[in-house]
Design a protein around this motif. Sequence first.
Motif, PDB file in Angstrom:
ATOM      1  N   THR A  19      12.265 -13.570   0.961  1.00 23.61           N
ATOM      2  CA  THR A  19      11.501 -12.690   1.868  1.00 23.61           C
ATOM      3  C   THR A  19      12.534 -12.688   2.971  1.00 23.61           C
ATOM      4  OG1 THR A  19       9.304 -12.790   3.016  1.00 23.61           O
ATOM      5  CG2 THR A  19      10.573 -15.047   2.771  1.00 23.61           C
ATOM      6  N   THR A  20      11.981 -11.507   3.955  1.00 26.74           N
ATOM      7  CA  THR A  20      12.745 -11.240   5.277  1.00 26.74           C
ATOM      8  C   THR A  20      11.889 -10.413   6.180  1.00 26.74           C
ATOM      9  OG1 THR A  20      15.066 -10.820   6.188  1.00 26.74           O
ATOM     10  CG2 THR A  20      14.004  -9.245   4.573  1.00 26.74           C
ATOM     11  N   ARG A  21      12.382 -10.468   7.159  1.00 28.07           N
ATOM     12  CA  ARG A  21      11.680  -9.586   8.206  1.00 28.07           C
ATOM     13  C   ARG A  21      12.806  -8.606   8.882  1.00 28.07           C
ATOM     14  NH1 ARG A  21      12.392  -9.934  13.628  1.00 28.07           N
ATOM     15  NH2 ARG A  21      11.141  -8.720  15.049  1.00 28.07           N
ATOM     16  N   VAL A  22      12.613  -7.175   8.932  1.00 32.82           N
ATOM     17  CA  VAL A  22      13.220  -6.328   9.015  1.00 32.82           C
ATOM     18  C   VAL A  22      13.222  -5.358  10.164  1.00 32.82           C
ATOM     19  CG1 VAL A  22      14.760  -4.430   8.230  1.00 32.82           C
ATOM     20  CG2 VAL A  22      13.978  -6.070   6.720  1.00 32.82           C
ATOM     21  N   VAL A  23      13.922  -5.260  11.390  1.00 34.16           N
ATOM     22  CA  VAL A  23      13.629  -4.309  12.425  1.00 34.16           C
ATOM     23  C   VAL A  23      14.485  -3.090  12.322  1.00 34.16           C
ATOM     24  CG1 VAL A  23      13.768  -4.093  14.717  1.00 34.16           C
ATOM     25  CG2 VAL A  23      13.196  -6.339  14.006  1.00 34.16           C
ATOM     26  N   LEU A  24      13.504  -2.061  12.112  1.00 34.35           N
ATOM     27  CA  LEU A  24      14.344  -0.780  11.871  1.00 34.35           C
ATOM     28  C   LEU A  24      13.857   0.371  13.255  1.00 34.35           C
ATOM     29  CD1 LEU A  24      12.586  -0.002   8.396  1.00 34.35           C
ATOM     30  CD2 LEU A  24      15.077  -0.435   8.943  1.00 34.35           C
ATOM     31  N   ASN A  66       8.731  -3.015  12.597  1.00 34.16           N
ATOM     32  CA  ASN A  66       8.904  -4.232  11.607  1.00 34.16           C
ATOM     33  C   ASN A  66       8.572  -3.877  10.320  1.00 34.16           C
ATOM     34  OD1 ASN A  66       9.903  -5.651  13.863  1.00 34.16           O
ATOM     35  ND2 ASN A  66       8.067  -6.000  14.478  1.00 34.16           N
ATOM     36  N   THR A  67       9.265  -4.533   9.384  1.00 32.76           N
ATOM     37  CA  THR A  67       8.819  -4.628   7.856  1.00 32.76           C
ATOM     38  C   THR A  67       8.872  -6.120   7.512  1.00 32.76           C
ATOM     39  OG1 THR A  67      10.894  -4.202   6.819  1.00 32.76           O
ATOM     40  CG2 THR A  67       9.644  -2.226   7.449  1.00 32.76           C
ATOM     41  N   MET A  68       8.181  -6.450   6.743  1.00 33.56           N
ATOM     42  CA  MET A  68       8.250  -7.912   6.068  1.00 33.56           C
ATOM     43  C   MET A  68       8.373  -7.414   4.716  1.00 33.56           C
ATOM     44  SD  MET A  68       7.876 -10.017   8.503  1.00 33.56           S
ATOM     45  CE  MET A  68       7.308 -11.557   7.873  1.00 33.56           C
ATOM     46  N   ASP A  69       9.177  -7.998   4.194  1.00 31.74           N
ATOM     47  CA  ASP A  69       9.454  -7.851   2.651  1.00 31.74           C
ATOM     48  C   ASP A  69       9.581  -9.089   1.816  1.00 31.74           C
ATOM     49  OD1 ASP A  69      10.041  -5.059   2.492  1.00 31.74           O
ATOM     50  OD2 ASP A  69      11.554  -5.551   3.861  1.00 31.74           O
ATOM     51  N   GLU A 128       0.978  -1.149  -0.096  1.00 32.79           N
ATOM     52  CA  GLU A 128      -0.071  -0.215  -0.052  1.00 32.79           C
ATOM     53  C   GLU A 128       0.773   1.035   0.043  1.00 32.79           C
ATOM     54  OE1 GLU A 128      -3.378   1.792  -0.194  1.00 32.79           O
ATOM     55  OE2 GLU A 128      -3.224  -0.138  -0.142  1.00 32.79           O
ATOM     56  N   PRO A 129       0.731   2.082  -0.937  1.00 34.34           N
ATOM     57  CA  PRO A 129       1.510   3.416  -1.089  1.00 34.34           C
ATOM     58  C   PRO A 129       1.426   4.337   0.340  1.00 34.34           C
ATOM     59  CG  PRO A 129      -0.229   3.430  -2.648  1.00 34.34           C
ATOM     60  CD  PRO A 129      -0.363   2.053  -1.988  1.00 34.34           C
ATOM     61  N   MET A 130       2.190   4.882   0.530  1.00 34.62           N
ATOM     62  CA  MET A 130       2.318   6.372   1.429  1.00 34.62           C
ATOM     63  C   MET A 130       1.569   7.419   0.487  1.00 34.62           C
ATOM     64  SD  MET A 130       5.522   5.851   3.861  1.00 34.62           S
ATOM     65  CE  MET A 130       6.342   6.901   2.676  1.00 34.62           C
ATOM     66  N   PRO A 131       0.771   8.071   1.265  1.00 36.09           N
ATOM     67  CA  PRO A 131       0.235   9.285   0.538  1.00 36.09           C
ATOM     68  C   PRO A 131       1.216   9.969  -0.300  1.00 36.09           C
ATOM     69  CG  PRO A 131      -0.474   9.380   2.991  1.00 36.09           C
ATOM     70  CD  PRO A 131       0.733   8.327   2.896  1.00 36.09           C
ATOM     71  N   GLY A 132       0.958  10.422  -1.591  1.00 34.80           N
ATOM     72  CA  GLY A 132       1.727  11.020  -2.573  1.00 34.80           C
ATOM     73  C   GLY A 132       2.795   9.960  -3.101  1.00 34.80           C
ATOM     74  N   GLN A 133       3.078   8.687  -2.720  1.00 33.79           N
ATOM     75  CA  GLN A 133       4.043   8.114  -3.245  1.00 33.79           C
ATOM     76  C   GLN A 133       3.859   7.474  -4.851  1.00 33.79           C
ATOM     77  OE1 GLN A 133       4.721   4.511  -0.945  1.00 33.79           O
ATOM     78  NE2 GLN A 133       6.551   3.726  -2.124  1.00 33.79           N
ATOM     79  N   PRO A 134       4.580   7.868  -5.720  1.00 31.94           N
ATOM     80  CA  PRO A 134       4.522   7.386  -7.075  1.00 31.94           C
ATOM     81  C   PRO A 134       4.824   5.883  -7.271  1.00 31.94           C
ATOM     82  CG  PRO A 134       6.546   8.783  -6.875  1.00 31.94           C
ATOM     83  CD  PRO A 134       5.701   8.722  -5.425  1.00 31.94           C
ATOM     84  N   PRO A 135       4.337   5.399  -8.344  1.00 31.48           N
ATOM     85  CA  PRO A 135       4.906   4.045  -8.689  1.00 31.48           C
ATOM     86  C   PRO A 135       6.396   3.685  -8.962  1.00 31.48           C
ATOM     87  CG  PRO A 135       3.593   4.986 -10.589  1.00 31.48           C
ATOM     88  CD  PRO A 135       3.732   6.063  -9.493  1.00 31.48           C
ATOM     89  N   ASP A 155       5.091  -1.698   9.530  1.00 31.39           N
ATOM     90  CA  ASP A 155       3.984  -1.665  10.901  1.00 31.39           C
ATOM     91  C   ASP A 155       4.022  -0.249  11.184  1.00 31.39           C
ATOM     92  OD1 ASP A 155       2.539  -1.851  12.998  1.00 31.39           O
ATOM     93  OD2 ASP A 155       3.877  -3.331  14.142  1.00 31.39           O
ATOM     94  N   LEU A 156       3.260   0.606  10.320  1.00 32.73           N
ATOM     95  CA  LEU A 156       3.254   2.241  10.524  1.00 32.73           C
ATOM     96  C   LEU A 156       2.279   2.384  11.657  1.00 32.73           C
ATOM     97  CD1 LEU A 156       2.608   3.577   7.047  1.00 32.73           C
ATOM     98  CD2 LEU A 156       4.737   3.515   8.490  1.00 32.73           C
ATOM     99  N   LEU A 157       1.482   1.471  12.077  1.00 32.23           N
ATOM    100  CA  LEU A 157       0.847   1.680  13.302  1.00 32.23           C
ATOM    101  C   LEU A 157       1.504   1.734  14.518  1.00 32.23           C
ATOM    102  CD1 LEU A 157      -1.971   1.834  14.986  1.00 32.23           C
ATOM    103  CD2 LEU A 157      -2.261  -0.729  14.796  1.00 32.23           C
ATOM    104  N   LYS A 158       2.381   0.806  14.661  1.00 25.53           N
ATOM    105  CA  LYS A 158       3.461   0.719  15.909  1.00 25.53           C
ATOM    106  C   LYS A 158       4.412   1.971  15.862  1.00 25.53           C
ATOM    107  CE  LYS A 158       6.791  -2.186  18.094  1.00 25.53           C
ATOM    108  NZ  LYS A 158       7.514  -3.407  17.976  1.00 25.53           N
TER     109      LYS A 158
END
Length: 138
Positions: free
Chosen positions: A79-84, A105-108, A37-44, A125-128
């Motif tokens: 695939t991977t999980r990343v903690v930022l 976290n992100t999952m990619d 899901e894109p962030m507001p204003g994010q182009p393709p 995980d933008l909610l967190k």
Amino acid sequence: MAGGAGIIERFYREVMEGGNLDLINELGSESYTEHEEPMPGQPPGLDGIRFYVNTFRSAFPDIKAKAIEPVISAGDMETTRVVLTGTHDGEFLGIAPTGKTVEFNTMDMIRVENGKAVEHWGVTDLLKLMQQIGAVRT
């Protein structure tokens, strides 16, 4: 460079952490498709990756990939999980800087062709993150 694990790790270490936006053209195909899901204003496409990186690096200039694991490969998929982690020192999606430290976290999952990412599916995980900067109540 073989496989997507190198692509994912280089993306987080050299692009997200290091700010090397020129590397996006090396890691991603011109036909790159984003399924997150894109962030507001994010182009393709690759411009969308640059937008994503700039948004996070502007808001969290000390952003670090604390962990990139596990990396799972199957055929042309990785695939991977990343903690930022980072400190909220710049505006993020309209939220003024708070100086708060975040960890999220992100999952990619990427599909690789000819050594470049051609598709990405992900969840950040933008909610967190928003809870940690006080934009959303817990």
